[in-house]
Scaffold this active site. Structure first.
Site, short mmCIF file in Angstrom:
data_model
loop_
_atom_site.label_atom_id
_atom_site.label_comp_id
_atom_site.label_asym_id
_atom_site.label_seq_id
_atom_site.Cartn_x
_atom_site.Cartn_y
_atom_site.Cartn_z
N HIS A 1 17.34 -45.57 -18.99
CA HIS A 1 17.97 -45.46 -17.66
C HIS A 1 18.21 -46.88 -17.12
CE1 HIS A 1 19.06 -43.39 -13.99
NE2 HIS A 1 18.43 -44.34 -13.34
N GLY B 1 28.32 -45.00 -26.25
CA GLY B 1 27.37 -45.16 -27.36
C GLY B 1 26.99 -46.59 -27.69
N SER B 2 27.08 -47.51 -26.70
CA SER B 2 26.77 -48.91 -27.05
C SER B 2 25.27 -49.10 -27.31
CB SER B 2 27.27 -49.88 -25.97
OG SER B 2 26.53 -49.76 -24.79
N ASP C 1 15.44 -37.81 -15.56
CA ASP C 1 14.82 -39.12 -15.27
C ASP C 1 13.40 -39.03 -14.71
OD1 ASP C 1 17.30 -40.22 -15.99
OD2 ASP C 1 18.03 -40.12 -13.92
N GLU D 1 19.62 -53.71 -21.67
CA GLU D 1 19.31 -52.44 -22.34
C GLU D 1 19.40 -52.60 -23.85
OE1 GLU D 1 21.09 -48.69 -20.96
OE2 GLU D 1 21.87 -49.79 -19.24
C1 GRF Z 1 23.40 -46.69 -20.22
O1 GRF Z 1 23.52 -47.49 -19.08
C2 GRF Z 1 22.11 -45.91 -20.18
O2 GRF Z 1 21.09 -46.54 -19.49
C3 GRF Z 1 22.50 -44.65 -19.43
O3 GRF Z 1 23.82 -44.38 -19.85
C4 GRF Z 1 24.46 -45.60 -20.27
C5 GRF Z 1 24.97 -45.36 -21.64
O4 GRF Z 1 25.75 -46.43 -22.11
N1 GRF Z 1 21.58 -43.58 -19.65
P1 GRF Z 1 26.16 -46.46 -23.62
O5 GRF Z 1 26.82 -45.11 -23.94
O6 GRF Z 1 24.93 -46.65 -24.43
O7 GRF Z 1 27.13 -47.57 -23.77
#
Ligand code: GRF
Length: 207
Positions: free
Chosen positions: A115, A18-19, A156, A185
């Site tokens: 993604h 969930g980051s 995707d 991200e």
């Molecule tokens: C991220 O790399 C996102 O792109 C992918 O899953 C991962 C989730 O990471 N869909 P987090 O749970 O947000 O840390």
């Protein structure tokens, strides 16, 4: 679809860490993103995401097919939870399952996924986590990136909302590349949301 309200309410779907959700939550708190985090739905009762939501008092619910009884019942439970929380925009951030047809129809062009690569390359079933970065390095790409896209009934494949690139260094390992992409991200998802909420990006024009 109706226009997004001034301050849309966000519903997150997260399976593990969930980051990205936390980065968006912080951006909303700091007013970098004009939105209201309203709900977290997770299929994984042991997820760090659910534990964090409890800590920060974000409404959260654990819903999975076994608990709901069937995929159809799960889809209905998702829709009810989203509607009860008045969610306007759905954010998938590390959600490892497909979204059901009821939610897809009720939230047409209102479901975003992030993604960790430049779709349409390195996406689809099985392309998650380290698998994505392993494949990018194995193909000797010099560039990877981040994609925010609309969600449809597959993995995707929905229309791309926006992308940003991240360099791949010649000595990158899966871990170093994954860390660089994840950092990107965290800022890119919030920036893209801001552009959606301000009307700079029109989700309804995307096909
Ligand atoms: C991220 O790399 C996102 O792109 C992918 O899953 C991962 C989730 O990471 N869909 P987090 O749970 O947000 O840390």
């Amino acid at each position: 679809m109706a226009h997004l309200p001034e301050r849309p309410r966000l519903g997150f779907f997260v399976s593990h860490r969930g980051s990205n959700m936390r980065a968006i939550f912080d951006a909303c708190q700091d007013r970098r993103v004009r939105a209201e985090p309203a709900l977290l739905i997770s299929n994984n009762k042991s997820s760090a995401a659910l534990a964090w939501a409890e800590e920060v008092s974000l409404s959260h619910i654990n819903l999975c097919p076994t608990g709901a009884g069937s995929e159809e019942a799960l889809d209905e439970a998702h829709l009810k939870a989203l509607q009860n929380a008045d969610v306007d925009l759905i954010i998938l951030a590390g959600y490892m399952r497909k979204i059901g047809p009821l939610v897809l129809a009720a939230y047409a062009n209102r479901i975003l996924n992030i993604h960790p690569a430049l779709l349409p390359k390195y996406g689809g079933q099985g392309m998650y986590g380290h698998h994505v970065h392993d494949a990018v390095i194995a193909a000797r790409e010099t560039e990877s990136g981040v994609t925010v896209h609309l969600v449809d009934g597959s993995y995707d494949t929905g229309p791309i909302v926006d992308q940003t690139t991240v360099p791949v260094e010649s000595d990158d390992t899966t871990e170093t590349l994954a860390a660089r992409v994840l950092k990107s991200e965290h800022s890119f998802f919030s920036e893209t949301l801001t552009r959606i909420i301000s009307g700079d990006i029109d989700l309804d024009s995307l096909r």
